[in-house]
Design an enzyme around this catalytic site. Structure first.
Site, PDB file in Angstrom:
ATOM      1  N   LYS A 151       0.717  -1.330  -0.048  1.00 50.59           N
ATOM      2  CA  LYS A 151      -0.014  -0.035   0.103  1.00 50.59           C
ATOM      3  C   LYS A 151       0.837   1.403  -0.130  1.00 50.59           C
ATOM      4  O   LYS A 151       1.720   1.350   0.906  1.00 50.59           O
ATOM      5  CB  LYS A 151      -0.916   0.111   1.257  1.00 50.59           C
ATOM      6  N   THR A 161      -4.264  -5.085   0.662  1.00 44.66           N
ATOM      7  CA  THR A 161      -3.665  -3.594   0.917  1.00 44.66           C
ATOM      8  C   THR A 161      -4.506  -2.961   1.675  1.00 44.66           C
ATOM      9  O   THR A 161      -3.715  -2.199   2.489  1.00 44.66           O
ATOM     10  CB  THR A 161      -3.362  -3.269  -0.322  1.00 44.66           C
ATOM     11  N   ASP A 162      -5.666  -3.197   1.907  1.00 45.30           N
ATOM     12  CA  ASP A 162      -6.825  -2.572   2.683  1.00 45.30           C
ATOM     13  C   ASP A 162      -6.414  -2.696   3.940  1.00 45.30           C
ATOM     14  O   ASP A 162      -6.160  -2.073   5.077  1.00 45.30           O
ATOM     15  CB  ASP A 162      -8.256  -2.691   2.314  1.00 45.30           C
ATOM     16  N   PHE A 212      33.178  26.502 -12.410  1.00 45.09           N
ATOM     17  CA  PHE A 212      33.334  25.388 -13.402  1.00 45.09           C
ATOM     18  C   PHE A 212      34.137  25.813 -14.431  1.00 45.09           C
ATOM     19  O   PHE A 212      33.573  26.609 -15.482  1.00 45.09           O
ATOM     20  CB  PHE A 212      31.914  24.977 -13.642  1.00 45.09           C
ATOM     21  N   ARG A 235      29.826  31.515 -10.440  1.00 45.82           N
ATOM     22  CA  ARG A 235      28.497  31.173 -10.951  1.00 45.82           C
ATOM     23  C   ARG A 235      27.494  30.817  -9.831  1.00 45.82           C
ATOM     24  O   ARG A 235      27.977  30.291  -8.667  1.00 45.82           O
ATOM     25  CB  ARG A 235      28.555  29.728 -11.771  1.00 45.82           C
ATOM     26  N   VAL A 282      29.818  20.533  -9.081  1.00 42.01           N
ATOM     27  CA  VAL A 282      28.850  19.983  -8.419  1.00 42.01           C
ATOM     28  C   VAL A 282      29.522  18.651  -8.064  1.00 42.01           C
ATOM     29  O   VAL A 282      29.558  18.228  -6.734  1.00 42.01           O
ATOM     30  CB  VAL A 282      27.636  19.746  -9.260  1.00 42.01           C
ATOM     31  N   GLN A 283      30.303  17.755  -8.942  1.00 44.41           N
ATOM     32  CA  GLN A 283      30.719  16.793  -8.441  1.00 44.41           C
ATOM     33  C   GLN A 283      31.668  16.554  -7.136  1.00 44.41           C
ATOM     34  O   GLN A 283      31.507  15.900  -6.266  1.00 44.41           O
ATOM     35  CB  GLN A 283      31.441  15.864  -9.339  1.00 44.41           C
ATOM     36  N   ASN A 287      21.758  19.788 -11.336  1.00 46.20           N
ATOM     37  CA  ASN A 287      22.193  21.057 -11.111  1.00 46.20           C
ATOM     38  C   ASN A 287      21.159  22.014 -11.666  1.00 46.20           C
ATOM     39  O   ASN A 287      20.628  22.098 -13.111  1.00 46.20           O
ATOM     40  CB  ASN A 287      23.504  21.226 -11.991  1.00 46.20           C
ATOM     41  N   HIS A 307      19.937  25.043 -13.183  1.00 48.88           N
ATOM     42  CA  HIS A 307      20.674  26.173 -13.587  1.00 48.88           C
ATOM     43  C   HIS A 307      19.928  27.584 -13.157  1.00 48.88           C
ATOM     44  O   HIS A 307      18.937  27.704 -13.180  1.00 48.88           O
ATOM     45  CB  HIS A 307      20.816  25.938 -15.008  1.00 48.88           C
TER      46      HIS A 307
END
Lengths: 289, 289, 289, 289
Positions: free
Chosen positions: B11, B56-57, B163, B180, B222-223, B249, B251
Site C-alpha cells: 500500500k 492492501t486495505d 566550473f 556562478r 557539482v561533483q 544542477n 541552473h
C-alpha cells in the site's frame, strides 16, 4: 460583428533571481513576475495589425532590465517601478498590472572555521511552501492599486477548534465535535489604502497578527476564525483597507478504530488522523473596514 | 510458461497525522507511509488464489493500529516497529519494507496574553519544501536495513562556485566561469550500519554537516562538492556506512544584457539570473566508507 | 578515504520538438531526452579535475545537433543514434544511457474548405495523459540494451473484476467482492532481446495486446490480471524477453448510502463511487520468458 | 467593526465516478464537483452561530445522493439538478453555484473472441489531458446562469502562423517571423443565453468549430486567431451569448545552430525547437455577440 468586451495580454511566469552583492554578504531574491497590459488592442484582435503591440518577449526583457537597475528593497517597490516604467513607454496601454510571487530563501546556518554556527553570508536554503504575493495595478494619473498577500500558507491547530450546532438534514452524517483538528492552506490578500514606506516590515507585522490570531482563537467554525483573523489584521495595520481570505478546510479525519476486531478496537481518542487533500471545505470572505 | 522473476506488493501513500497530547503541549507528526511485502505470491499471480494474500486495505488499517499503540519517538523507530509487526503476523512474506516520508511542522510563534512571542503549544506551520525519509527492510533473523535521508532539499550558493577546464568539443558553447550560482534540489540517503539510539538527533547532526560543507566548500564542480559533502557526513557519523547523493544542477542562467540596445546594454555583472527547472544537470554518486 | 562506489551524471529533461516538413504535411515529435554517462570520473569528484568531463550543457547541445541531422523514424532509433554518437566521441565514458519520454500528438480533425472533416496536415492536439518511454544503454562492443514502455496509462474496468478469499485478520475490514471497479495508472516496460525493425509498429501491437487482455480478463486480483497481461504480451512479441508492470490499484470506493436518512438511504447498487488517488494499492512484478 | 463585504463557502473537489449499467454496456462518468453557497452567513462569521450553516460534509453527501437518483445525460443537466435541489432545501442561501470538471474516458478498443477489434462495453481508457467544465449559478426565480467550457486544451500548429510588425523598442530582441510554431494550453468558457436541449452535442459542435478555426486560420498573432475562434463559435451556436478565451502562448523556440562549430553550425531551418512552459505569453479576451 462580435465585440471585444474585455482583453488583456502579457507575459506570465518571468522568473528572476537577483543577487545583491554587499561586501560582507549577498542578498538573494527569487521572483516570479507576471506582466499584463490592458488597452484598446482591437486592431490587433480584429485585423491582425500588430503596430501598437509590445511583444510579450519584450516585456520579459523589460523585467530583467528594470530589475538590474532597480534599488527597490521589496517586491512591492519593484512592481511599482516596473509598472510605471512600462506605462510610461506604452501610452497605448490604459493600465499595467504587475503580479509577483516571491519564494522565501533563508541563510544556511553553517559552522564557520572557528566551529561556531552562524548564518552564512552567501549560501541559502529555500524555506517554506508558501509564497509572498503582490499585485500592482498602475493607471496613469491615478494612485496605484496595491494588493499584497500570501499563498500556500499551510497551518494546523490541534486544539481550541469546535464545530457544532450546524444545520442538520437527512444527508447530514457529520457529528458535532468540540475538539477537532483545524487545518488549512490559506490564500490571503490585503489592499493597501496607501503604500507603506517599508512593505516588508508591514508584511511581517500583518503575518504575525494573522498567525497569532489563528493560533489563539477559540474557534467555533472556520468562518469565525477567518473573520477574527481579518479583524485583527485590520486593527494592526491602518494602511490596510480590506482583506480577503480563502481558507479551504483541509480535513484531518479521525480513524474509526471501533471497526477493528479485538484487541485493536478502541473508541476514538483523537490521536490518529488521516489528512486529506480532497474533498476540502472552501471558506471565502472579503472583510472591509 | 513465463516466470515470475520478481514481485512485491503493498500500500502506497497511507497518510497519517499523529497528535501526542502532553499536559502542556501537543506534538504533531505527519507521515506518508508505504508498505511493501515480498514473498512467494505466485499462486495469486498465476492462479488467482488469494489465500495467502494480506489485502492492501488491511495493511492500511495496520499502519493506523500500530501508530496508535506506538510510543516510537522517530519515524525510523516507528517504521521498524511496523515492519516487525507485519513480518511476525505474515510468515508468507520473506521480507517487509516500510518507507516513510515526513513533513516538517514547526510551532507557530504567537503572542501570548502578555504580549510576548512564544512557540504555541498546539498551533503549527508547515515549514519546508523538503521531506525527511526513511526506508526499513525487515527480514526475519537478519538485522534490519535502515536507509534514512532527505528529499526536496533546495539549496543555492551565490559564491565560491566555479566550473572551468572541462572537455570542449564543437558542440560546447558554455564558457568557463569562476563565479556562478550553484543551485540544486538534492535527494540524499544514507545507510546505517547500526541504528542510532536517537535517529532524530543523528539526522540533525548529519544535515548540519551536509549543509555546512555545501555552504563553505570552494566548489570546482557539482561533483567535487557532492563528494566533499559525502566525505564530511561519513566523518561526522560513524553509524553511517554509505551515502548516496543525487544533486541535479538547477541552473541559474545570467541574463545577457549585451543584446539590448543602449542604454540597457551592459556586460554581465552577475546580478540577474533566470532560474530554470529544465533542463537540469544530473549528478549522482554513492560513496562508501 | 571514502570510495566512489558508483556514479553517473548527465542532463535531464532536454525537451525537444521536431517538425518534419513533408510537401503535403508536417510530422511532429515531442521528446523529453535524458542523457547519462557512466565512467571513471573520480578525478573530478575527488580533485575537482574537470579535464575529462563533458559539460552537461554540451550534452544538451548534442541532443539538438543529432536530432537535426537524424532521420530516425522512432524514438528508439533516435536514442540509439544519440548514444552511439556520444559514446564514439567520449571514450572516457564506459557506457552512455539515453532515456526518452514521448508525448502523443494527434492531428486535429478539421473541416476543410469543402466542409469535409479531415485530419489537418499541420495542426495538432495533445492526446493522452500517458507518455511513451524508451531507455537505451550503450556500451561499446556490446549489443545495446533497449527497454521500451509506457508511463501514466490510466485504465479502468467496470466489470469482470473480483477480489475475494484473501487472508483475513483482526485488522481486515474489506469485504469480499465479486464486482468491483478496477482502475490503475500503469507503468509498463519491456526489454527487447533484439531491436525490432519498426519499433513503432511493435509498440502498437504490444499495447493492443496489453489493453485487450486488461479489458477481457476475468480478474480475481490485480496480480492475476497483471500476469495475464504480461503473458499475452510475451506471446505476441517474440523480440520481448521480459516485461515489468507496476499497476497501483487506484481505488474507486462505493458510497455507503445506508448511513443517510430516509428517503436517501439505500443498499449499495454499485453505481456511485469515490475515485481516490491515495492511498493506492501497489502491485509490481517482472515476468520473464 | 469590520464588515463582511462578500462571502461564499462550500465543498471543493468532491470526486465522483458514476457507472450506468445498461444490459449491453456500461457508461462511465468521472466528475469533480464543487458546491458553493452564497447568502447572509454573518451570524456564523461574527458570532460563531452555526444554526443556518449547512455543513460542507453534508454538501458532499448531497452530491452523491443526487448523483445516484439522477438521470441527467450531461454534467450541465446534473449541475442544474443539484443546484436546484440544494437551493430548494436551503432558503438561507441566496444563490447556489455548482462547478464541475469532467475527465474524458473512452472505450478501450479490444479484440473480441472472434479476433475483431471493437469498442469494449465495460473497459475504459482516460483519453486526454483536457477536462470539460461547467458552472451553474442558480438563484431562485431567476433563469440559471450556465457557463460551459474546456480547460487544458493543448494544441499546436506548425504552419500558417506569423508574428511581425509589432512595436519595437530598445529592449525588443524578438525578430519578425512569418513562420513560427503556435502552441497554447487553452482555457475556454462560453455563456449560454438559454440551455441547449443536448449540451453534449452542442459542446461537440462548438469544440469542432474552435479546433477547425485554430487549424485553418492564417494567424498574424495569437490575438487575431483567438478572435477568429470566438467569432466562428458565436456563429456556430446561437445559444452562446459570449465566449472567453485564455490562450497562453506556450513558446517553441528555434534552436540557434549557428553558435555551434563546424560541421554542426547551420542557419535556422525551423526543424528543431525547445518547447517551454515558462515564461509564457498570456492572451485573454471576452467576446460578446
Amino acid at each position: 460583428m462580435p465585440t471585444l468586451a474585455e482583453n488583456h495580454y502579457g507575459k506570465s511566469r518571468v522568473r528572476l533571481v537577483k543577487v545583491v552583492r554587499h561586501p560582507d554578504r549577498h542578498d538573494l531574491h527569487e521572483w516570479n513576475v507576471n506582466v499584463y497590459l490592458t488597452g484598446d488592442f482591437s486592431a490587433c484582435f480584429l485585423e491582425g495589425d500588430n503596430t501598437g503591440l509590445l511583444a510579450t518577449d519584450t516585456m520579459k526583457n523589460t523585467v530583467y532590465a528594470v530589475a538590474r537597475a532597480s534599488t527597490a528593497a521589496t517586491m512591492e517597490d519593484f512592481a511599482l517601478e516596473l509598472a510605471a516604467f512600462l506605462s510610461g513607454r506604452n501610452p497605448q496601454a490604459t493600465s499595467v498590472r504587475i503580479a509577483i510571487e516571491e519564494k522565501t530563501w533563508i541563510r544556511i546556518k553553517a559552522r564557520n572555521t572557528a566551529g561556531e554556527v552562524e548564518k552564512h553570508p552567501s549560501a541559502f536554503l529555500q524555506r517554506s511552501p508558501e509564497v509572498h504575493t503582490t499585485s500592482i495595478t498602475f493607471t496613469p494619473s491615478e494612485p496605484p492599486l496595491v494588493v499584497s498577500g500570501v499563498k500556500g500558507l499551510v497551518i494546523l491547530k490541534t486544539s481550541h477548534s469546535a464545530f457544532a450546532g450546524f444545520k442538520r438534514d437527512e444527508l447530514t452524517t457529520l457529528p458535532d465535535t468540540n475538539d477537532r483538528l483545524f487545518g488549512t492552506e490559506a490564500t490571503i490578500t490585503w489592499l493597501y489604502s496607501n503604500l507603506p514606506s517599508d512593505c516588508a516590515a508591514t508584511r511581517t507585522r500583518i503575518m504575525d497578527t494573522l498567525l497569532t490570531t489563528f493560533a489563539n482563537h477559540d474557534s467555533l467554525s472556520v468562518q469565525q476564525t477567518l473573520y477574527a483573523m481579518a479583524e485583527a489584521a485590520l486593527a494592526a495595520e491602518p494602511a490596510m483597507s480590506e482583506i480577503t481570505l480563502t481558507m479551504p478546510n483541509r480535513h484531518n479525519i479521525p480513524i474509526d478504530f471501533s471497526k477493528f476486531a479485538s484487541p485493536f478496537n478502541h473508541s476514538n481518542d483523537n490521536t490518529i488522523f488521516v489528512p486529506t487533500d480532497e474533498p476540502s471545505g472552501h471558506i471565502h470572505a472579503r472583510i472591509v473596514r
